[in-house]
Motif scaffolding. Structure first.
Motif, PDB file in Angstrom:
ATOM      1  N   UNK A   6      -2.892  -5.704 -12.353  1.00  0.00           N
ATOM      2  CA  UNK A   6      -2.863  -6.249 -10.891  1.00  0.00           C
ATOM      3  C   UNK A   6      -1.898  -7.381 -10.487  1.00  0.00           C
ATOM      4  N   UNK A   7      -1.528  -8.534 -11.394  1.00  0.00           N
ATOM      5  CA  UNK A   7      -0.895  -9.662 -11.302  1.00  0.00           C
ATOM      6  C   UNK A   7       0.643  -8.850 -11.077  1.00  0.00           C
ATOM      7  N   UNK A   8       1.195  -8.098 -12.249  1.00  0.00           N
ATOM      8  CA  UNK A   8       2.385  -7.458 -12.302  1.00  0.00           C
ATOM      9  C   UNK A   8       2.742  -6.541 -11.017  1.00  0.00           C
ATOM     10  N   UNK A   9       1.819  -5.862 -10.667  1.00  0.00           N
ATOM     11  CA  UNK A   9       1.652  -5.081  -9.508  1.00  0.00           C
ATOM     12  C   UNK A   9       2.119  -5.537  -8.242  1.00  0.00           C
ATOM     13  N   UNK A  10       1.518  -6.697  -8.084  1.00  0.00           N
ATOM     14  CA  UNK A  10       1.781  -7.805  -6.904  1.00  0.00           C
ATOM     15  C   UNK A  10       3.293  -8.008  -7.021  1.00  0.00           C
ATOM     16  N   UNK A  11       3.656  -8.806  -8.241  1.00  0.00           N
ATOM     17  CA  UNK A  11       5.133  -9.211  -8.326  1.00  0.00           C
ATOM     18  C   UNK A  11       5.965  -7.996  -7.830  1.00  0.00           C
ATOM     19  N   UNK A  12       5.777  -6.879  -8.660  1.00  0.00           N
ATOM     20  CA  UNK A  12       6.647  -5.689  -8.243  1.00  0.00           C
ATOM     21  C   UNK A  12       6.722  -5.347  -6.857  1.00  0.00           C
ATOM     22  N   UNK A  13       5.541  -5.129  -6.146  1.00  0.00           N
ATOM     23  CA  UNK A  13       5.341  -4.968  -4.644  1.00  0.00           C
ATOM     24  C   UNK A  13       6.241  -6.290  -3.783  1.00  0.00           C
ATOM     25  N   UNK A  14       6.150  -7.141  -4.267  1.00  0.00           N
ATOM     26  CA  UNK A  14       6.938  -8.314  -3.326  1.00  0.00           C
ATOM     27  C   UNK A  14       8.596  -8.277  -3.952  1.00  0.00           C
ATOM     28  N   UNK A  15       8.897  -7.635  -5.083  1.00  0.00           N
ATOM     29  CA  UNK A  15      10.439  -7.457  -5.549  1.00  0.00           C
ATOM     30  C   UNK A  15      10.939  -6.361  -4.922  1.00  0.00           C
ATOM     31  N   UNK A  16      10.148  -5.159  -4.720  1.00  0.00           N
ATOM     32  CA  UNK A  16      10.569  -4.032  -4.725  1.00  0.00           C
ATOM     33  C   UNK A  16      11.253  -3.641  -3.435  1.00  0.00           C
ATOM     34  N   UNK A  17      10.776  -4.023  -2.159  1.00  0.00           N
ATOM     35  CA  UNK A  17      11.126  -3.226  -1.022  1.00  0.00           C
ATOM     36  C   UNK A  17      12.628  -3.806  -0.691  1.00  0.00           C
ATOM     37  N   UNK A  18      13.261  -2.987   0.269  1.00  0.00           N
ATOM     38  CA  UNK A  18      14.504  -3.532   0.930  1.00  0.00           C
ATOM     39  C   UNK A  18      15.476  -4.031   0.313  1.00  0.00           C
ATOM     40  N   UNK A  19      16.678  -3.563   0.248  1.00  0.00           N
ATOM     41  CA  UNK A  19      17.811  -4.426  -0.478  1.00  0.00           C
ATOM     42  C   UNK A  19      18.838  -4.860   0.556  1.00  0.00           C
ATOM     43  N   UNK A  37       1.553   7.589  -9.905  1.00  0.00           N
ATOM     44  CA  UNK A  37       1.548   7.328 -11.338  1.00  0.00           C
ATOM     45  C   UNK A  37       1.267   5.593 -11.543  1.00  0.00           C
ATOM     46  N   UNK A  38       1.925   5.161 -10.699  1.00  0.00           N
ATOM     47  CA  UNK A  38       1.714   3.669 -10.706  1.00  0.00           C
ATOM     48  C   UNK A  38       0.307   3.334 -10.044  1.00  0.00           C
ATOM     49  N   UNK A  39      -0.099   4.049  -8.984  1.00  0.00           N
ATOM     50  CA  UNK A  39      -1.643   3.888  -8.551  1.00  0.00           C
ATOM     51  C   UNK A  39      -2.682   4.251  -9.406  1.00  0.00           C
ATOM     52  N   UNK A  40      -2.469   5.285 -10.217  1.00  0.00           N
ATOM     53  CA  UNK A  40      -3.379   5.697 -11.397  1.00  0.00           C
ATOM     54  C   UNK A  40      -3.315   4.693 -12.527  1.00  0.00           C
ATOM     55  N   UNK A  41      -2.247   4.284 -12.724  1.00  0.00           N
ATOM     56  CA  UNK A  41      -2.229   3.120 -14.091  1.00  0.00           C
ATOM     57  C   UNK A  41      -2.961   1.942 -13.463  1.00  0.00           C
ATOM     58  N   UNK A  42      -2.561   1.403 -12.126  1.00  0.00           N
ATOM     59  CA  UNK A  42      -3.567   0.154 -11.817  1.00  0.00           C
ATOM     60  C   UNK A  42      -4.881   0.622 -11.731  1.00  0.00           C
ATOM     61  N   UNK A 101       0.842  -1.151   0.044  1.00  0.00           N
ATOM     62  CA  UNK A 101      -0.152  -0.163   0.146  1.00  0.00           C
ATOM     63  C   UNK A 101       1.057   1.243   0.003  1.00  0.00           C
ATOM     64  N   UNK A 102       1.929   1.388   0.561  1.00  0.00           N
ATOM     65  CA  UNK A 102       2.794   2.292   0.723  1.00  0.00           C
ATOM     66  C   UNK A 102       3.456   2.585  -0.544  1.00  0.00           C
ATOM     67  N   UNK A 103       3.847   1.417  -1.081  1.00  0.00           N
ATOM     68  CA  UNK A 103       4.561   1.519  -2.541  1.00  0.00           C
ATOM     69  C   UNK A 103       3.636   2.233  -3.284  1.00  0.00           C
ATOM     70  N   UNK A 104       2.492   1.873  -3.376  1.00  0.00           N
ATOM     71  CA  UNK A 104       1.628   2.469  -4.379  1.00  0.00           C
ATOM     72  C   UNK A 104       1.112   3.936  -4.269  1.00  0.00           C
TER      73      UNK A 104
END
Length: 188
Positions: free
Chosen positions: A59-72, A47-52, A39-42
């Motif tokens: 939605x499927x790609x958004x969830x995958x990106x949410x899983x990928x993107x946080x913390x290095x 622009x990502x929120x609006x695209x979704x 939720x915080x990422x979106x």
């Protein structure tokens, strides 16, 4: 499920307690954390929120990106080397501890173009290692994906104009759990 375990002949109390803890931690706590982080990422990438919002097929790609993107630098998952091996010019002996940082792997420049950019249309997002890999792949991954897809599809559809009610820097991180996460996500 826990009730069913308790009512099953031949399963001891210790085993029921261990399985219940695993279900509550791996099957609940991690999903709750991901809902907050996603939720915080979106909400911080309008622009990502609006695209979704415009295209629910994302939605499927958004969830995958949410899983990928946080913390290095997540601290890593402890594993012990089974055999001697060399990684990046460093010799690791059998039995030595390795810390595998899935977050760092999910930001590998060779695997992800512009890895620090949050992009729900990223084609390669499905190759993230958030659920592990091989024999250590999370058996709950399909359920988590489905839960997140349903939750975020409904969230965007039901509250199309939702915004964070505080600055992202004011969000408090949970320190009382292994999975971390955000204590709350105030919205308006």
């Amino acid at each position: 499920m826990i009730s069913r375990l308790c009512g099953t002949e031949g399963i001891g109390d210790d085993e029921i307690a261990m399985l219940s803890m695993a279900l509550l931690f791996a099957g609940h706590e991690t999903t709750v954390v991901q809902l907050g982080l996603g939720a915080v990422l979106l909400l911080t990438h309008r622009e990502q929120w609006q695209a979704l919002r415009r295209d629910s097929a994302l939605i499927e790609g958004a969830v995958e990106e949410m899983l990928r993107a946080p913390g290095k630098a997540s601290g890593g998952i402890p594993r012990y080397a089974r055999t001697d091996l060399e990684i990046g010019g460093v010799t690791v002996r059998a039995g030595e501890l390795l810390m595998l940082d899935n977050g760092a792997a999910n930001h590998d420049l060779e695997a992800f173009r512009l890895p620090d950019r949050f992009d729900i249309s990223r084609v390669a997002a499905t190759s993230h290692l958030s659920f592990g890999h091989g024999a250590r792949y999370c058996i709950g991954a399909p359920l988590v994906r489905m839960e997140l897809q349903v939750a975020f599809a409904q969230l965007v559809r039901t509250f199309p104009n939702m915004r964070l009610a505080v600055d992202v820097g004011d969000l408090a991180v949970r320190r009382d759990t292994l999975t971390g996460g955000i204590t709350s996500v105030p919205v308006r």
